[in-house]
Design an enzyme around this catalytic site. Sequence first.
Site, short mmCIF file in Angstrom:
data_model
loop_
_atom_site.label_atom_id
_atom_site.label_comp_id
_atom_site.label_asym_id
_atom_site.label_seq_id
_atom_site.Cartn_x
_atom_site.Cartn_y
_atom_site.Cartn_z
N LYS A 1 16.35 -16.32 -43.12
CA LYS A 1 15.70 -14.99 -42.45
C LYS A 1 15.32 -15.07 -40.96
CE LYS A 1 15.88 -12.08 -46.57
NZ LYS A 1 15.02 -11.08 -47.31
N LYS B 1 28.63 -11.19 -50.42
CA LYS B 1 28.15 -10.25 -51.58
C LYS B 1 27.91 -8.97 -50.87
CE LYS B 1 23.45 -10.45 -51.91
NZ LYS B 1 22.31 -9.96 -52.86
N LYS C 1 22.74 -4.21 -49.63
CA LYS C 1 22.02 -2.57 -48.96
C LYS C 1 22.22 -3.04 -47.43
CE LYS C 1 18.42 -2.48 -52.28
NZ LYS C 1 17.82 -3.68 -51.88
#
Length: 330
Positions: free
Chosen positions: A114, A197, A200
């Site tokens: 990240k 995947k 959201k």
Amino acid sequence: TSKPRLFSGMQPSANSLQIGNYIGALLQWKNLQASYDAVFCIVDLHALTVPQDPALLRENTRRTAAQYIAAGIDPAESTLFVQSHVPAHPELAWVLNTITGFGEASRMTQFKDKSAKQGTDGATVGLFAYPMLMAADILLYDAVAVPVGDDQRQHVELTRDLAGRFNSRFGATFVVPEAVILKETARIYDLQEPTAKMSKSASSESGVVWLMDEPSVTAKKIRAAVTDDGREVRFDRGEKPGIANLLTIYSVLAGKTIPELEAEYSGRGYGDLKKDLADVVVETFGPIRARTLELLDDPAELDRVLAGNAARAAEIADVTLAKVYDRIGL
Ligand code: ADP
Ligand code: NA
């Protein structure tokens, strides 16, 4: 109760959950809640590790809670609460920060991924400290079982290390938890990019089926799902990832095995499969969506339920935190 304690959580990072969250997490939580003393947390403090709009965050937190309840998490049977309502979470996280090595935290692959995306200046200290807050979430409740996706395995491993380290330095305090790794077969992929995947935070809007989508929107997305040039409905993750993904969703939601579905659609086209799957998805999520809207229509009642559950959570968490403070001299 004498049932073993279970802890799991999810970020309120969008105004709707996606069907991967339902199949990979909520549905399994729902099935576990009778055999465990389950604690489910909407981790809004974790959500702060990326920039949030305040009004949206508050709204998404309430909407996430409503979707949990609508999907079958019973706030009378399980403890369902919002992380920031229980101050013991960041308090214990601070203590855990002080026994975590800087190098140890730097090795967390999720932080590395990240922060690489956000750049050194974009990533915050909060993102770096995320795993220690997660460890606090789990340890406060003496959880023995922590159902998580494979990507969280390393964080549960760190939690176990920190629990063991604290116990050996200050005396037996924490229960050392076990990760319950959710099945890879329950992993759902993006409809437009069936090797990524479903998430959201995905960029492709049309590849994500949201729990709160209108039925017509859901049906349209499924009809437009990317497949392949072939005509055979067969489960083959490598050669036919799109069809494999549709079969996975179908299998879980309709309670049929993959071979049963392959037989049912043998000699029929992809169009039939998509049409029937759209019906199954709409039938599953229609009532959940309706119930969510009903719960959101009475915010005072929803807030009352969440406050009651937070009080129940705090009763457990505060005992653990007091023990910790006592052990370390605070
Ligand atoms: P998202 O990627 O949608 O933001 P999170 O990372 O917040 O999801 O994960 C919340 C929970 O939902 C986790 O337990 C995770 O394993 C599960 N989950 C998320 N996406 C999927 C998916 N595509 N398939 C199966 N489970 C998923
Ligand atoms: Na229970």
